[in-house]
Scaffold this motif. Structure first.
Motif, PDB file in Angstrom:
ATOM      1  N   LEU A  99     104.429  34.124 -11.066  1.00 58.80           N
ATOM      2  CA  LEU A  99     103.767  34.459 -12.328  1.00 58.80           C
ATOM      3  C   LEU A  99     102.789  33.360 -12.746  1.00 58.80           C
ATOM      4  O   LEU A  99     101.679  33.641 -13.233  1.00 58.80           O
ATOM      5  N   PHE A 100     103.186  32.107 -12.558  1.00 60.50           N
ATOM      6  CA  PHE A 100     102.324  30.974 -12.907  1.00 60.50           C
ATOM      7  C   PHE A 100     101.030  31.008 -12.079  1.00 60.50           C
ATOM      8  O   PHE A 100      99.928  30.815 -12.616  1.00 60.50           O
ATOM      9  N   ALA A 101     101.161  31.270 -10.783  1.00 60.12           N
ATOM     10  CA  ALA A 101      99.988  31.309  -9.910  1.00 60.12           C
ATOM     11  C   ALA A 101      99.078  32.488 -10.249  1.00 60.12           C
ATOM     12  O   ALA A 101      97.848  32.366 -10.226  1.00 60.12           O
ATOM     13  N   MET A 102      99.682  33.629 -10.574  1.00 57.30           N
ATOM     14  CA  MET A 102      98.877  34.797 -10.943  1.00 57.30           C
ATOM     15  C   MET A 102      98.052  34.517 -12.195  1.00 57.30           C
ATOM     16  O   MET A 102      96.869  34.885 -12.275  1.00 57.30           O
ATOM     17  N   TRP A 103      98.684  33.874 -13.165  1.00 51.66           N
ATOM     18  CA  TRP A 103      97.985  33.569 -14.420  1.00 51.66           C
ATOM     19  C   TRP A 103      96.822  32.609 -14.165  1.00 51.66           C
ATOM     20  O   TRP A 103      95.724  32.806 -14.692  1.00 51.66           O
ATOM     21  N   HIS A 104      97.054  31.597 -13.361  1.00 57.25           N
ATOM     22  CA  HIS A 104      96.009  30.611 -13.113  1.00 57.25           C
ATOM     23  C   HIS A 104      94.949  31.098 -12.124  1.00 57.25           C
ATOM     24  O   HIS A 104      93.900  30.459 -12.000  1.00 57.25           O
ATOM     25  N   ALA A 105      95.211  32.229 -11.457  1.00 55.82           N
ATOM     26  CA  ALA A 105      94.228  32.774 -10.511  1.00 55.82           C
ATOM     27  C   ALA A 105      93.250  33.727 -11.198  1.00 55.82           C
ATOM     28  O   ALA A 105      92.319  34.219 -10.547  1.00 55.82           O
ATOM     29  N   LYS A 106      93.430  33.953 -12.498  1.00 57.27           N
ATOM     30  CA  LYS A 106      92.586  34.943 -13.172  1.00 57.27           C
ATOM     31  C   LYS A 106      91.115  34.528 -13.180  1.00 57.27           C
ATOM     32  O   LYS A 106      90.219  35.381 -13.087  1.00 57.27           O
ATOM     33  N   GLY A 107      90.839  33.213 -13.267  1.00 57.61           N
ATOM     34  CA  GLY A 107      89.449  32.754 -13.232  1.00 57.61           C
ATOM     35  C   GLY A 107      88.813  33.001 -11.880  1.00 57.61           C
ATOM     36  O   GLY A 107      87.677  33.506 -11.791  1.00 57.61           O
ATOM     37  N   GLU A 108      89.547  32.666 -10.812  1.00 58.68           N
ATOM     38  CA  GLU A 108      89.051  32.919  -9.461  1.00 58.68           C
ATOM     39  C   GLU A 108      88.922  34.419  -9.203  1.00 58.68           C
ATOM     40  O   GLU A 108      87.988  34.875  -8.549  1.00 58.68           O
ATOM     41  N   GLY A 109      89.859  35.187  -9.758  1.00 61.49           N
ATOM     42  CA  GLY A 109      89.792  36.635  -9.608  1.00 61.49           C
ATOM     43  C   GLY A 109      88.556  37.211 -10.271  1.00 61.49           C
ATOM     44  O   GLY A 109      87.884  38.088  -9.711  1.00 61.49           O
ATOM     45  N   LEU A 110      88.228  36.715 -11.451  1.00 62.29           N
ATOM     46  CA  LEU A 110      87.037  37.183 -12.153  1.00 62.29           C
ATOM     47  C   LEU A 110      85.780  36.798 -11.384  1.00 62.29           C
ATOM     48  O   LEU A 110      84.843  37.598 -11.265  1.00 62.29           O
ATOM     49  N   ARG A 111      85.753  35.578 -10.850  1.00 66.45           N
ATOM     50  CA  ARG A 111      84.579  35.137 -10.083  1.00 66.45           C
ATOM     51  C   ARG A 111      84.357  36.021  -8.857  1.00 66.45           C
ATOM     52  O   ARG A 111      83.237  36.465  -8.591  1.00 66.45           O
ATOM     53  N   LYS A 112      85.437  36.283  -8.122  1.00 68.37           N
ATOM     54  CA  LYS A 112      85.305  37.109  -6.924  1.00 68.37           C
ATOM     55  C   LYS A 112      85.012  38.569  -7.274  1.00 68.37           C
ATOM     56  O   LYS A 112      84.363  39.275  -6.500  1.00 68.37           O
ATOM     57  N   ALA A 113      85.492  39.009  -8.433  1.00 69.64           N
ATOM     58  CA  ALA A 113      85.183  40.362  -8.883  1.00 69.64           C
ATOM     59  C   ALA A 113      83.682  40.510  -9.144  1.00 69.64           C
ATOM     60  O   ALA A 113      83.071  41.528  -8.793  1.00 69.64           O
ATOM     61  N   LEU A 114      83.088  39.484  -9.753  1.00 69.67           N
ATOM     62  CA  LEU A 114      81.640  39.515 -10.010  1.00 69.67           C
ATOM     63  C   LEU A 114      80.840  39.485  -8.707  1.00 69.67           C
ATOM     64  O   LEU A 114      79.803  40.144  -8.588  1.00 69.67           O
ATOM     65  N   VAL A 115      81.346  38.728  -7.723  1.00 71.34           N
ATOM     66  CA  VAL A 115      80.692  38.697  -6.407  1.00 71.34           C
ATOM     67  C   VAL A 115      80.787  40.070  -5.748  1.00 71.34           C
ATOM     68  O   VAL A 115      79.818  40.568  -5.157  1.00 71.34           O
ATOM     69  N   ALA A 116      81.962  40.707  -5.854  1.00 72.39           N
ATOM     70  CA  ALA A 116      82.149  42.036  -5.275  1.00 72.39           C
ATOM     71  C   ALA A 116      81.243  43.060  -5.957  1.00 72.39           C
ATOM     72  O   ALA A 116      80.693  43.956  -5.318  1.00 72.39           O
ATOM     73  N   TRP A 117      81.080  42.914  -7.270  1.00 74.22           N
ATOM     74  CA  TRP A 117      80.179  43.798  -8.013  1.00 74.22           C
ATOM     75  C   TRP A 117      78.741  43.647  -7.514  1.00 74.22           C
ATOM     76  O   TRP A 117      78.029  44.632  -7.322  1.00 74.22           O
ATOM     77  N   ASP A 118      78.333  42.413  -7.270  1.00 75.09           N
ATOM     78  CA  ASP A 118      76.952  42.151  -6.861  1.00 75.09           C
ATOM     79  C   ASP A 118      76.702  42.524  -5.402  1.00 75.09           C
ATOM     80  O   ASP A 118      75.709  43.188  -5.079  1.00 75.09           O
ATOM     81  N   THR A 119      77.609  42.110  -4.519  1.00 76.63           N
ATOM     82  CA  THR A 119      77.394  42.325  -3.078  1.00 76.63           C
ATOM     83  C   THR A 119      77.944  43.657  -2.591  1.00 76.63           C
ATOM     84  O   THR A 119      77.645  44.074  -1.467  1.00 76.63           O
TER      85      THR A 119
END
Length: 335
Positions: A123-143
């Protein structure tokens, strides 16, 4: 052994070779204009290459119609709300499962290999991965490409964009949003699974370790996971977003559908259609009953754990006998 820099250069070379191979299969071959555009790239990374291929690879009229139709199906906001809620619910279910696993093991097997602390690490890792998840989501949206490979819910057969240019990117807004949302949840699932498994490895039964040493070892395992941990985390990311690999029966069915474009209009989202019931089956009462049915996979695992426990108990008993005999002999010799 290759250095990390050499491995990256090798991977880039392989990626460029793959791009050129796909370009050479184009009707009429590779033009000077395409090669000129390709030469302008400073870095041959996967997202950039995918975006480039989408612009230059041709698509048939059927593929363009399919692309428009699929994105029209996904255009309603309710679709995306349901998708995100289901992905979120399935993601947070794993820490709950980790909490329940030790109790279930102790009840049905009599020993415990799973640890309650796995849930907290997950749970701790999932919470702290939200920033990286958002960044990769934006990359996926663009590419329009996932960092977890080409397996997704859209299943568009075309290797390039069906509809080119800015118009195509706008038409694909619903599909791009779906891909971005799934990318976010894949990232947090990946990181959570990796952290929970790292905790289990460091605190595995029979191993004594100080709290400081455990924290350092867990951090090191998260940063430098084993190939098995990476494979398990990647598999979990797909499983929790209903994009898991298909089996020996359903994979040929998907291949048939892809080979016959008309069937796409009958079954548009085949992988999700298969994986949602499969995921539900994992939580059905049968999974509990299967633990008592000889021949099932879960029954085999339970038997293996029980056999390992008996072997350990036997080994400890023999060790105690040997130690007792040695102490008796030593006591006799000193008298």
């Amino acid at each position: 052994e290759m250095t990390e820099a050499q491995i990256k250069l090798f991977q880039k070379g392989e990626l460029l070779d793959s791009v050129l191979e796909r370009l050479n299969k184009m009707p009429g071959g590779v033009t000077t204009e395409i090669l000129t555009r390709l030469a302008k790239f400073k870095d041959y990374d996967a997202p950039s290459m995918n975006k480039f291929l989408r612009d230059v690879l041709p698509a048939t009229n059927v593929e363009m119609v399919q692309e428009y139709w699929i994105n029209a199906l996904l255009s309603g906001p309710v679709t995306h709300i349901v998708n995100s809620v289901s992905d979120f619910s399935f993601a947070v279910a794993r820490p709950v499962e980790r909490l329940a696993a030790p109790l279930i093991e102790r009840t049905f097997i009599g020993t415990r290999t799973r640890l309650y602390g796995e849930a907290k690490a997950d749970l701790f890792a999932m919470w702290h991965a939200k920033g990286e998840g958002l960044r990769k989501a934006l990359v996926a949206w663009d590419t329009e490409m996932s960092s977890f490979g080409n397996i997704d819910k859209l299943e568009l057969v075309s290797k390039g964009a069906g509809i080119k240019g800015e118009l195509g990117r706008k038409i694909r807004y619903p599909g791009r949003f779906l891909k971005a949302a799934d990318e976010f949840f894949k990232v947090i699932n990946f990181e959570g699974k990796k952290a929970g498994d790292a905790y289990r490895e460091v605190y595995r039964p029979g191993r004594k370790v100080s709290k400081l040493q455990a924290v350092l070892e867990i951090a090191d395992l998260i940063q430098n996971p084993t190939p098995a941990m990476m494979a398990a985390a990647n598999k979990e990311a797909h499983f929790r977003t209903f994009t898991a690999e298909l089996g020996s029966i359903t994979q040929p069915m998907l291949a048939y559908r892809n080979a016959h474009p008309w069937s796409r209009f009958i079954v548009p989202f085949f992988r999700v259609l298969v994986n949602i019931p499969k995921a539900g089956f994992q939580y059905s009462p049968y999974r509990v009953l299967a633990a008592f049915v000889p021949g099932t996979e879960i029954h085999k695992v339970i038997q293996q754990v029980k056999n390992a426990r008996r072997a350990l108990e036997h080994a400890f008993a023999e060790a105690r006998k040997t130690a007792g005999a040695n102490l008796a002999a030593l006591d006799k010799a000193t008298k």
